[in-house]
Design a protein around this motif. Structure first.
Motif, PDB file in Angstrom:
ATOM      1  N   CYS A 226       3.232  -0.192 -27.668  1.00  0.00           N
ATOM      2  CA  CYS A 226       3.119   0.398 -26.337  1.00  0.00           C
ATOM      3  C   CYS A 226       4.453   0.267 -25.613  1.00  0.00           C
ATOM      4  CB  CYS A 226       2.011  -0.284 -25.534  1.00  0.00           C
ATOM      5  SG  CYS A 226       0.370   0.069 -26.167  1.00  0.00           S
ATOM      6  N   GLU A 227       4.702   1.216 -24.735  1.00  0.00           N
ATOM      7  CA  GLU A 227       5.936   1.212 -23.949  1.00  0.00           C
ATOM      8  C   GLU A 227       5.719   0.666 -22.540  1.00  0.00           C
ATOM      9  OE1 GLU A 227       7.161   5.303 -24.163  1.00  0.00           O
ATOM     10  OE2 GLU A 227       7.658   5.132 -26.301  1.00  0.00           O
ATOM     11  N   LYS A 228       4.435   0.601 -22.130  1.00  0.00           N
ATOM     12  CA  LYS A 228       4.138   0.103 -20.788  1.00  0.00           C
ATOM     13  C   LYS A 228       2.712  -0.416 -20.725  1.00  0.00           C
ATOM     14  CE  LYS A 228       3.392   4.850 -19.335  1.00  0.00           C
ATOM     15  NZ  LYS A 228       3.807   5.915 -18.446  1.00  0.00           N
ATOM     16  N   ILE A 229       2.463  -1.207 -19.689  1.00  0.00           N
ATOM     17  CA  ILE A 229       1.143  -1.734 -19.372  1.00  0.00           C
ATOM     18  C   ILE A 229       0.834  -1.294 -17.947  1.00  0.00           C
ATOM     19  CG2 ILE A 229      -0.251  -3.817 -19.066  1.00  0.00           C
ATOM     20  CD1 ILE A 229       1.841  -5.257 -20.890  1.00  0.00           C
ATOM     21  N   ASN A 230      -0.402  -0.827 -17.712  1.00  0.00           N
ATOM     22  CA  ASN A 230      -0.753  -0.479 -16.337  1.00  0.00           C
ATOM     23  C   ASN A 230      -2.120  -1.029 -15.974  1.00  0.00           C
ATOM     24  OD1 ASN A 230      -2.696   1.360 -17.236  1.00  0.00           O
ATOM     25  ND2 ASN A 230      -1.406   3.134 -16.956  1.00  0.00           N
ATOM     26  N   LEU A 231      -2.405  -1.009 -14.676  1.00  0.00           N
ATOM     27  CA  LEU A 231      -3.667  -1.520 -14.140  1.00  0.00           C
ATOM     28  C   LEU A 231      -3.876  -0.951 -12.751  1.00  0.00           C
ATOM     29  CD1 LEU A 231      -2.998  -3.948 -11.815  1.00  0.00           C
ATOM     30  CD2 LEU A 231      -2.113  -5.004 -13.880  1.00  0.00           C
ATOM     31  N   GLY A 232      -5.116  -1.007 -12.299  1.00  0.00           N
ATOM     32  CA  GLY A 232      -5.450  -0.624 -10.930  1.00  0.00           C
ATOM     33  C   GLY A 232      -5.941  -1.838 -10.176  1.00  0.00           C
ATOM     34  N   MET A 233      -5.687  -1.860  -8.879  1.00  0.00           N
ATOM     35  CA  MET A 233      -6.107  -3.013  -8.065  1.00  0.00           C
ATOM     36  C   MET A 233      -6.193  -2.634  -6.598  1.00  0.00           C
ATOM     37  SD  MET A 233      -2.743  -5.323  -7.364  1.00  0.00           S
ATOM     38  CE  MET A 233      -3.676  -6.189  -6.143  1.00  0.00           C
ATOM     39  N   VAL A 234      -6.831  -3.497  -5.812  1.00  0.00           N
ATOM     40  CA  VAL A 234      -6.863  -3.329  -4.358  1.00  0.00           C
ATOM     41  C   VAL A 234      -5.470  -3.693  -3.850  1.00  0.00           C
ATOM     42  CG1 VAL A 234      -7.878  -4.124  -2.192  1.00  0.00           C
ATOM     43  CG2 VAL A 234      -9.336  -3.849  -4.221  1.00  0.00           C
ATOM     44  N   HIS A 235      -4.760  -2.692  -3.351  1.00  0.00           N
ATOM     45  CA  HIS A 235      -3.367  -2.888  -2.945  1.00  0.00           C
ATOM     46  C   HIS A 235      -3.233  -3.924  -1.822  1.00  0.00           C
ATOM     47  CE1 HIS A 235       0.839  -1.758  -2.782  1.00  0.00           C
ATOM     48  NE2 HIS A 235       0.752  -1.611  -1.479  1.00  0.00           N
TER      49      HIS A 235
ATOM     50  N   VAL B  59     -13.840   3.932   1.589  1.00  0.00           N
ATOM     51  CA  VAL B  59     -13.407   2.536   1.617  1.00  0.00           C
ATOM     52  C   VAL B  59     -12.226   2.353   2.567  1.00  0.00           C
ATOM     53  CG1 VAL B  59     -14.262   2.018  -0.698  1.00  0.00           C
ATOM     54  CG2 VAL B  59     -11.924   2.823  -0.418  1.00  0.00           C
ATOM     55  N   THR B  60     -12.041   1.109   2.992  1.00  0.00           N
ATOM     56  CA  THR B  60     -10.973   0.812   3.949  1.00  0.00           C
ATOM     57  C   THR B  60      -9.711   0.301   3.275  1.00  0.00           C
ATOM     58  OG1 THR B  60     -11.827  -1.424   4.220  1.00  0.00           O
ATOM     59  CG2 THR B  60     -12.625   0.251   5.765  1.00  0.00           C
ATOM     60  N   TYR B  61      -9.727   0.175   1.972  1.00  0.00           N
ATOM     61  CA  TYR B  61      -8.563  -0.326   1.244  1.00  0.00           C
ATOM     62  C   TYR B  61      -7.942   0.784   0.399  1.00  0.00           C
ATOM     63  CZ  TYR B  61     -12.112  -0.643  -2.396  1.00  0.00           C
ATOM     64  OH  TYR B  61     -13.116  -0.355  -3.264  1.00  0.00           O
ATOM     65  N   THR B  62      -6.768   0.516  -0.084  1.00  0.00           N
ATOM     66  CA  THR B  62      -6.014   1.440  -0.933  1.00  0.00           C
ATOM     67  C   THR B  62      -6.063   0.947  -2.364  1.00  0.00           C
ATOM     68  OG1 THR B  62      -4.522   1.780   0.943  1.00  0.00           O
ATOM     69  CG2 THR B  62      -3.763   2.567  -1.204  1.00  0.00           C
ATOM     70  N   VAL B  63      -6.243   1.866  -3.297  1.00  0.00           N
ATOM     71  CA  VAL B  63      -6.193   1.496  -4.716  1.00  0.00           C
ATOM     72  C   VAL B  63      -4.771   1.738  -5.198  1.00  0.00           C
ATOM     73  CG1 VAL B  63      -7.047   2.015  -7.041  1.00  0.00           C
ATOM     74  CG2 VAL B  63      -8.618   2.051  -5.071  1.00  0.00           C
ATOM     75  N   GLY B  64      -4.161   0.696  -5.723  1.00  0.00           N
ATOM     76  CA  GLY B  64      -2.806   0.800  -6.231  1.00  0.00           C
ATOM     77  C   GLY B  64      -2.804   0.792  -7.749  1.00  0.00           C
TER      78      GLY B  64
ATOM     79  N   LYS C  93       1.772   4.019  -7.769  1.00  0.00           N
ATOM     80  CA  LYS C  93       0.958   5.029  -7.113  1.00  0.00           C
ATOM     81  C   LYS C  93      -0.042   4.341  -6.194  1.00  0.00           C
ATOM     82  CE  LYS C  93      -2.390   7.442  -9.269  1.00  0.00           C
ATOM     83  NZ  LYS C  93      -3.027   8.359 -10.230  1.00  0.00           N
ATOM     84  N   LEU C  94      -0.314   4.976  -5.063  1.00  0.00           N
ATOM     85  CA  LEU C  94      -1.324   4.489  -4.125  1.00  0.00           C
ATOM     86  C   LEU C  94      -2.304   5.620  -3.854  1.00  0.00           C
ATOM     87  CD1 LEU C  94       0.942   2.624  -1.555  1.00  0.00           C
ATOM     88  CD2 LEU C  94      -0.483   1.595  -3.335  1.00  0.00           C
ATOM     89  N   LYS C  95      -3.586   5.282  -3.783  1.00  0.00           N
ATOM     90  CA  LYS C  95      -4.595   6.300  -3.498  1.00  0.00           C
ATOM     91  C   LYS C  95      -5.618   5.740  -2.532  1.00  0.00           C
ATOM     92  CE  LYS C  95      -7.621   9.673  -5.488  1.00  0.00           C
ATOM     93  NZ  LYS C  95      -7.960  10.479  -6.629  1.00  0.00           N
TER      94      LYS C  95
END
Length: 158
Positions: free
Chosen positions: A113-122, A147-152, A140-142
């Motif tokens: 693999c060239e990268k590792i990624n994940l999603g979390m509460v920013h 919801v009141t939080y951002t998913v990063g 990236k932020l969405k």
């Protein structure tokens, strides 16, 4: 010690996810109405089993015969995605999460693999800072309507 998950351990792994993510779910107001499976704290067994059956790589962290952590990974197109990386609250901030993350890096490299990624509460600042300390960067932020939080989305280039 980090070991692969065998099917009979899936119920225990689900409990680790629930206990490990519960504080975050409460802190950020995750409910069944605004967040699928309440941020995985209420993940149905059949969904979890399906992930396992479809090749999701799952591991447990065992300390003195007790499961204290869980890790779930998927690989696609030279990217390793972390679905779950969780340590029970009583064992957090003691280096076990860092050991799991080192294991992820080794698995990613072994899988070319060239990268590792994940999603979390920013807005989960302590966790985001920990990921940054591990070398991840927010890419990236969405914001979702309910919801009141951002998913990063965070990424680590290998």
């Amino acid at each position: 010690m980090i070991e692969p998950v065998h099917k009979e351990l899936l119920p225990k792994c689900l409990k680790i996810i629930e206990l490990g993510y519960e504080n975050t779910a409460q802190k950020f107001g995750m409910t069944e109405e605004n967040c699928p499976h309440r941020g995985r704290t209420r993940l149905p067994y059949h969904v979890f089993e399906n992930e396992y059956e479809n090749g999701c790589l799952m591991y447990v962290y065992i300390l003195n015969g007790e499961i204290i952590g869980f890790l779930s990974l998927q690989t696609a197109e030279k990217t390793m995605h972390i679905n779950d990386i969780v340590i029970l609250p009583a064992y957090q901030n003691k280096g076990f999460g860092s050991a799991l993350m080192q294991f992820v890096k080794e698995q990613a490299k072994a899988s070319n693999c060239e990268k590792i990624n994940l999603g979390m509460v920013h807005e989960n600042i302590p966790l985001r800072k920990w990921y940054e300390k591990m070398g991840f960067k927010t890419i990236k932020l969405k914001q979702y309507e309910k919801v009141t939080y951002t998913v990063g989305t965070m990424e680590l280039l290998l």
